[in-house]
Design a protein around this motif. Structure first.
Motif, PDB file in Angstrom:
ATOM      1  N   VAL A  70       0.838  -1.200   0.000  1.00 47.19           N
ATOM      2  CA  VAL A  70       0.000   0.000   0.000  1.00 47.19           C
ATOM      3  C   VAL A  70       0.877   1.257   0.000  1.00 47.19           C
ATOM      4  O   VAL A  70       0.666   2.181  -0.793  1.00 47.19           O
ATOM      5  N   GLY A 125       1.243   3.908  -3.001  1.00 43.43           N
ATOM      6  CA  GLY A 125       0.906   5.307  -2.750  1.00 43.43           C
ATOM      7  C   GLY A 125       1.985   6.220  -3.318  1.00 43.43           C
ATOM      8  O   GLY A 125       1.712   7.174  -4.054  1.00 43.43           O
ATOM      9  N   GLU A 126       3.267   5.887  -3.009  1.00 41.48           N
ATOM     10  CA  GLU A 126       4.419   6.618  -3.533  1.00 41.48           C
ATOM     11  C   GLU A 126       4.406   6.640  -5.050  1.00 41.48           C
ATOM     12  O   GLU A 126       4.558   7.679  -5.696  1.00 41.48           O
ATOM     13  N   HIS A 167       1.621   8.664  -6.589  1.00 42.22           N
ATOM     14  CA  HIS A 167       1.886  10.086  -6.363  1.00 42.22           C
ATOM     15  C   HIS A 167       2.938  10.594  -7.355  1.00 42.22           C
ATOM     16  O   HIS A 167       2.830  11.681  -7.910  1.00 42.22           O
ATOM     17  N   PRO A 213      -4.575  13.243  -2.288  1.00 38.62           N
ATOM     18  CA  PRO A 213      -4.185  12.134  -1.398  1.00 38.62           C
ATOM     19  C   PRO A 213      -5.283  11.075  -1.253  1.00 38.62           C
ATOM     20  O   PRO A 213      -4.987   9.879  -1.169  1.00 38.62           O
ATOM     21  N   ILE A 232      -5.242   8.764  -4.233  1.00 36.38           N
ATOM     22  CA  ILE A 232      -4.029   7.932  -4.217  1.00 36.38           C
ATOM     23  C   ILE A 232      -4.185   6.765  -3.253  1.00 36.38           C
ATOM     24  O   ILE A 232      -3.924   5.612  -3.594  1.00 36.38           O
ATOM     25  N   TRP A 233      -4.654   7.056  -2.026  1.00 38.02           N
ATOM     26  CA  TRP A 233      -4.712   5.986  -1.026  1.00 38.02           C
ATOM     27  C   TRP A 233      -5.818   4.978  -1.314  1.00 38.02           C
ATOM     28  O   TRP A 233      -5.659   3.788  -1.074  1.00 38.02           O
ATOM     29  N   ALA A 258      -4.465   2.757  -3.936  1.00 38.79           N
ATOM     30  CA  ALA A 258      -3.452   1.862  -3.381  1.00 38.79           C
ATOM     31  C   ALA A 258      -4.108   0.711  -2.610  1.00 38.79           C
ATOM     32  O   ALA A 258      -3.717  -0.454  -2.757  1.00 38.79           O
TER      33      ALA A 258
END
Ligand SMILES: [Zn+2]
Length: 395
Positions: free
Chosen positions: A29, A33-34, A37, A45, A48-49, A52
């Motif tokens: 996860v 996320g990285e 992004h 955000p 993205i999460w 993920a």
């Protein structure tokens, strides 16, 4: 494998999740996320999460499908599968027996990578259908998830096809050698040796990359190599041990010095005169020369102590028809498998309807220790003569 969460059953197969999976899930996860992004800086955000988390959950399902493919093919070919456990480094299917022929082993082993490949290409095709092109980064969250799942599943299939036993590729290699040579043990040995060579190449490559500036990525490759090396060594040792056990007959290890108790003996008498004085844990129950069953320490433990005087050994024993009987010619390996499958510690040995003795797990283990201390070769077998001791009756 303990400390697993049970998720339910599919086709009679228990699906378990080992706690170590959560460590990997968290890593996936965060790295996803990285990644999202980095590739799509305009995403907020929240997007993205969520992407993920959904990707990690779907990745879990694709891993499960890989394992299910192995298990369902095995079931089709008549093997019993007790469960599937997913853990940090992938999944394992618990098979009750090993495949009995090369063809079964081949199809069971290759089913997983084929499933991963189909899932992988399916995800990429779906992403293309939604407008993604190979030369550009996916723009929408849905295509980003599909593309990641596509590549990871193809990668998974390729990694698993590395011909190092016990990876799927190693099993495929073993089944091919087995099919050609018709020798199961030799093919495992060769596949395990190839696995060690592949593992060594991984380690050397990892160290080389580390010193040429790849840093952590190099160490990761070396770590995978080390893991493969360990697994290959373990499978090699397992073949050695089981080959040795297959070569030893039950008649060479069984105890002929069994104590026989009469069916009318009370448990109290049995405990006082047998269990507490001889240290032996297993006894035969007889009625005028006819074998009725077996009574063990465990059976006595099931009866409350205040009923020992009023209970006979016949009432507490395990009757003959519930016991699995083996012959003196059964191999020690088959005897051990039978004990494990039925959760018992000993088996009566019968030939032509007459009891010859008893064989127990503890005896077999002691025998293996003796052989290893004396460094006897696997082919060494004692001359079958002058076994002292006969069936003994309790007073
Ligand atoms: Zn697999």
């Amino acid at each position: 494998m303990r400390s697993t969460i049970k998720l339910g059953k599919i086709s009679g197969i228990e699906i378990g999740l080992h706690y170590s999976w959560f460590i990997i899930a968290a890593l996936i996860v965060f790295s996803l996320g990285e990644h999202f992004h980095h590739v799509n800086p305009e995403w907020g955000p929240e997007k993205i999460w969520i992407a993920a988390l959904v990707t990690a959950a779907l990745f879990f399902i694709t891993l499960l499908l890989h394992e299910l493919a192995h298990s369902l093919v095995a079931q089709r070919r008549g093997l019993k599968i007790t469960g599937i456990t997913l853990f940090a480094l992938g999944g394992v299917s618990q098979m009750q027996d090993d495949p009995s022929d090369a063809k079964t082993e081949f199809w069971v082993a290759i089913a997983g990578p084929i499933a991963s490949l189909i899932i992988g290409f399916g995800c990429l095709a779906l992403a293309m259908g939604l407008g993604w092109h190979r030369s550009v980064q996916p723009r929408t969250a849905v295509t980003a998830v599909l593309v990641w799942l596509g590549y990871i599943n193809i990668g998974l299939a390729l990694f698993n096809m590395i011909p190092g036993f016990p990876l799927d590729g190693g099993r495929v290699l073993r089944s091919i050698i087995w099919g050609i040579s018709k020798d199961a043990d030799r093919s495992t040995r060769i596949a395990a040796r190839v696995g060690q060579v592949v593992a060594l190449l991984f380690i050397l490559d990892g160290i080389w990359q580390f010193f040429s500036g790849a840093g952590f990525g190099g160490l990761w490759i070396a770590f995978i190599g080390w893991f493969l090396m360990d697994a290959a060594k373990a499978s090699y040792a397992e073949v050695e041990a089981s080959e040795e056990l297959r070569g030893i007959r039950v008649s060479e290890v069984m105890s002929r010095d069994c104590i026989i108790v009469n069916r009318g003996t009370s448990l109290q008498d049995f405990v006082d005169t047998c269990l507490l004085t001889t240290g032996q844990r297993c006894y035969l129950v007889e009625d005028e020369g006819r074998l009725l069953g077996l009574i063990t320490l465990r059976d006595v433990g099931k009866v409350p102590r205040d009923r020992w005087n009023s209970t006979t050994v016949r009432e507490a024993m395990r009757p003959l028809h519930e016991l699995h009987i083996i012959t003196p010619d059964t191999s020690v390996l088959d005897a051990l498998k039978l004990m494990a499958r039925n959760d018992v510690n000993q088996l009566p040995v019968v030939s032509n309807g007459a009891l010859q003795g008893i064989v127990s797990r503890a005896q077999i283990i002691r025998l293996l220790q003796v052989r290893s201390v004396l460094r006897l070769p696997t082919t060494y077998s004692p001359v079958p003569q002058s076994h002292s001791g006969t069936l003994r009756r309790s007073a």
